[in-house]
Each structure stands twice: as C-alpha cells, then as structure tokens.
Enzyme design. Structure first.
Site, PDB file in Angstrom:
ATOM      1  N   GLU A 152      79.752  54.336 -16.617  1.00 26.49           N
ATOM      2  CA  GLU A 152      80.500  53.210 -17.186  1.00 26.49           C
ATOM      3  C   GLU A 152      81.707  52.869 -16.310  1.00 26.49           C
ATOM      4  OE1 GLU A 152      81.315  53.669 -21.383  1.00 26.49           O
ATOM      5  OE2 GLU A 152      79.178  53.768 -21.885  1.00 26.49           O
TER       6      GLU A 152
ATOM      7  N   GLU B 244      72.182  56.073 -22.641  1.00 33.04           N
ATOM      8  CA  GLU B 244      73.038  56.264 -23.817  1.00 33.04           C
ATOM      9  C   GLU B 244      72.603  55.265 -24.874  1.00 33.04           C
ATOM     10  OE1 GLU B 244      77.299  56.536 -23.648  1.00 33.04           O
ATOM     11  OE2 GLU B 244      77.268  57.441 -21.640  1.00 33.04           O
TER      12      GLU B 244
END
Length: 493
Positions: A177, A302
């Site tokens: 991220e 995720e």
C-alpha cells in the site's frame, strides 16, 4: 423464522467449459503483527503453560492443518514497511509497533518462527519486504539470510541461529500500500523504486513470483500508472488488489460485527459482491498494457470484512458470524469464476484479527463460521473451475437489490464435481435444481445460522457448524432447499 421456499431455481453447470485451475493459493492466509493475532493468538512461546510446539499453540496449529493452508503472507500489511528483520533473529530487539496502535512488539516471532511454521504446515511463503522505511541492501541481505546455501556470512549466521538448510521464498512483494501506509508515494515513483529494488532481490535457488503492490478498490488509477512503467513487466508477474467489505462503506463508522439491522446485512452483501466488478475491471486494465507478459496475474492479497473496533478487545479483533461465512462463500465463488487470472488471494486475517479463521481467548480456542467455509471449500484446491449459469431469485432491502444465490463448480482430479452454493438472503429459503448425469449421486454439507449474527463461542463452539445437507434425486436432476443465511458444498459423481 425463515419464509417458505420460493420457486425452484435451475442451476446449469457447463461441464465441458473449463475456466482454469483453481490454484490452492486462492485459499491463502495473511499473518500480520497486529493486535493479538500473533502474541497470545498463534504464538505463546515455548515456556507457556498452553500446549505448544516451538512456541506455536498446538490447538491453533492443528486447526490450521485441517484447512490445508496453501500460502501465508507475512509480516504485513502496513507492518511490513516498519519491520526490520534483524530485530527478529538471534537476540531479539523489542520495538514499538508504530503501524498498529503503538503497542509493544517483542519480536519473538521472526524469520525462523515464520518459515518454520509454514514448513510445518506445508504452506508456501509470501514475503513482504520493507520498502517504506528500509533499504535495498537490508532487503537483499534478508533474502540471502533466508535462502543462502553457500558459505557466505549471512548463510553462516542463519546456521548459527539454528537453521542449517535454507528456506524457500515462493512469493515476494516490495512494499505494501505504497500510496498510503507504505510511504504515500506517487505511482511513478513507486514503480521506479520497485524496478530498482527488484534488480537486487536475488535468492539462492528458484526465483520467487514477484508481485507489485497495487491499489485499494477506491484508487484504480494508482495501479494503472504503476503498470505504465516500461520495465514493470520484466520484474514482476502480477499486481495486487486490496478490497475490504464494510457494511456502511464508511471508514470512520464501518458498522457493527454483531447486533446489526437487516439493512447492514444487505449493505454488506451488496458491497462484497463488488469484488466481481473490481476483478473484471482490474483484469481489463492489466490487458490494456501491451508491454506486460501474457498471464500477468491479479493477486487479491488483502480482502475480508472490517467492522468497528470491539470495546475491550485488542486492535481489529472482531466477532465472526454467519454473515462473515456467507461473505467468504460469495467471494470464493467469485475467485473461482476468474481462476484463469487470479492465482492467489489472502484473507485478512488468520487469528483474532478482522475476518479470522480462529478466535483465541487465553487457553480457549473457537473456530469461526469463516473457518468452516474454508474447511468445506478446501476440496476446490487444484480443481478445474467450470462455468455456471442460473437465473435465480433476488434479495431486496430498501434500495439494495442483489442476487439471492451464488454458485460455483469445479471438476476435481478424480472426475467428480465440487459445487458450492450460497444463499445470501437472510430471511428466505430457496429451492434449487441441478442436472444429474447417469447414475451420479450427491452428498454435501451445509453451514447455516439461526440468526443474522449467529456465531460460535467458547460456551457454544458448535452453534454454527457444518451438518449433512439434504439432497434429493429427482429423475435427471438433484434438488435441495438452501436455507436462509447458508453456505453449502456438494460432491457429485
């Protein structure tokens, strides 16, 4: 109280139309240093009174074995970009976990503990190296420490710390991220760093599958710009996608894990079904970049439900109900649909945190509805996904209207069919019919809850547990009634 079953829905399985092999890694797990997932959850240390092997709880390990865990992602997540691997080998260096609440991080679970756990489980390893606060030299040294097979100083150091043979890194991501907790980077900057670092990610032995850290669902442009990099296809095999199911779609007030209204059941189902469109649009985006190699993958590393914090519990601990089980079934059916393009997914997360398989409270362990769905679906690993068609009923609540039923099917190696069926309607049973060929027979199991937030506990560990499904042979078809709020898996052959 469930309403009477509506008209029968015909489900067609296109037995000669294979999509692709459902890779075992589609059932991947995620293990991050977060809340009580590791310390007190999976890991108790060798001196604990709780039965353990090399510090890992025996009850949790045995439960994970039954899931046939194919791959584990570690150490994060956001934690990956503050993790310095030397803190977790030899004499451990305690730190503060700045990624998750400033809690104490003893680093007693480190490289040796992770790779030994994966080896004992027979799981592949997915390593996230620290791009955000680390250096390329640090990451390269870590890989040499893990995989070195010669007489280098790092390989010798690993042997001195108790591990003679090298381990294998199967999957590798540089950063996590990076648009957010991983460094707030512009996509072009991250892509340049990735290409730079990838040049030095050398392992002794088979090269891992390299995965670029991509976007969350709300920022597809980030992934698109990263894939514009002229060399990204040379140094990676795929890009990740993160997507969480929030009942409200509002990060500041996500919604409750239990005691919720039907409106939040409906919004949860509506949001989680967006996964289908996100995967389809992400694949289209990948295919629009002609410099990427054929077979460039989409890794949903995720995903899962995310609810409001539970008062009195550790960070991101949340109850797991039949709603979570239904969410798991819906998403796994979607992943089967894209078996040719989605080679791995990692549910967040394994123990105590978010949509966990297992909840642990001191010496007590509880298997969640999500755990049972994963155990029921394990037979899909390595099966050939088949196309499924149906024109089924609709579930509506307020302005939300979604398909009430979801199905996927696959041909197992022994030739029999595996069929998964989800009824996402919280208030009505639905009858189905599936064509039968020759002398086929069908058996199955079903997971259902008496209420929208039915769940297991230490006092009632089997409140939501699989039971035999009732399947009838009706001439050239199988028929059954799928109860409200249920997930079923059949074997036909």
């Amino acid at each position: 109280m469930a309403m009477p079953a509506a008209a029968q829905t015909a489900i067609t399985i296109e037995r000669e139309s294979e999509i692709g092999t459902i890779q075992p890694e589609v059932y991947g797990q995620f293990l991050e240093h977060l809340g009580t997932q590791l310390y007190g959850g999976l890991w108790v240390g060798e001196d604990s009174d709780i039965p353990n092997t090399d510090g890992v709880r025996d009850d949790v390990f045995a439960a994970l074995q039954k899931l046939q865990v194919p791959v584990i992602r570690w150490p994060g997540g956001c934690y990956a970009d503050i993790y310095h691997w030397r803190d977790g080998i030899g004499k451990r260096t305690p730190r503060v976990n700045l990624a998750w609440g400033g809690t104490s991080e003893p680093n007693t679970f480190g490289t040796h503990e992770f790779f030994n756990l994966a080896e004992r489980l027979g799981a592949k390893t997915y390593l996230n190296v620290n791009l955000g606060s680390g250096t390329v030299n640090e990451a390269a040294d870590w890989l040499e420490y893990i995989t070195g097979n010669g007489q280098t100083a790092l390989a010798q150091e690993r042997r001195g710390n108790g591990r003679a043979a090298p381990w294998k890194v199967d999957y590798l991501s540089i950063g996590n991220e990076t648009w957010g907790c991983g460094g707030r980077m512009r996509p072009a900057y991250y892509a340049d760093l990735y290409a730079h670092w990838a040049s030095f990610m050398v392992v002794d032995g088979e090269k891992p599958v390299m995965i670029v850290s991509g976007a969350h669902d709300g920022n597809p442009e980030f992934s698109d710009e990263v894939l514009d990099h002229p060399m990204i296809g040379e140094v990676s095999k795929g890009i990740s996608l993160h997507f969480y199911t929030l009942p409200t779609s509002n990060w500041s007030r996500k919604g409750a894990a239990t005691g919720f209204a039907e409106s939040e059941w409906a919004s949860t189902m509506e949001r989680t079904l967006r996964m289908d469109g996100l995967i389809a649009s992400s694949i289209a985006m990948i295919d629009s970049h002609d410099k990427l190699p054929d077979g460039y993958g989409l890794y949903v590393d995720e995903w899962g439900t995310w609810f409001d914090e539970t008062e009195g519990r550790s960070s991101l601990w949340q109850e797991n109900t039949i709603r979570d089980g239904v969410v798991a079934g819906l998403n796994l059916n979607i992943f089967h649909k894209y078996a040719d393009r989605v080679p791995m997914t990692n549910i967040a997360q394994m123990v105590n945190v978010l949509q966990a398989m297992i909840l642990v409270d001191d010496e007590r362990m509880t298997l969640t509805p999500t755990y049972h769905v994963y155990e029921m679906y394990a037979l899909f690993q390595n099966a050939k996904s088949l196309r499924v068609a149906m024109d089924g009923p609709t579930y509506s609540n307020g302005e939300i209207s979604i398909p009430a039923l979801s199905a996927s099917a696959a041909r197992m190696k022994d030739g029999r069919l595996a069929i998964a069926l989800v009824n996402a309607d919280p208030g009505a049973d639905h009858a189905i019919a599936i064509p039968r060929t020759g002398a086929e027979r069908a058996t199955g199991r079903i997971l259902a809850g008496n209420a929208m937030d039915s769940r297991n506990s230490a006092a009632k560990p089997e409140a939501v547990a699989p039971r035999p499904a009732t399947i009838r042979q009706d001439g050239n078809r199988f028929t059954a009634v799928l109860p409200a709020r249920s997930v079923s898996v059949w074997i036909v052959g």
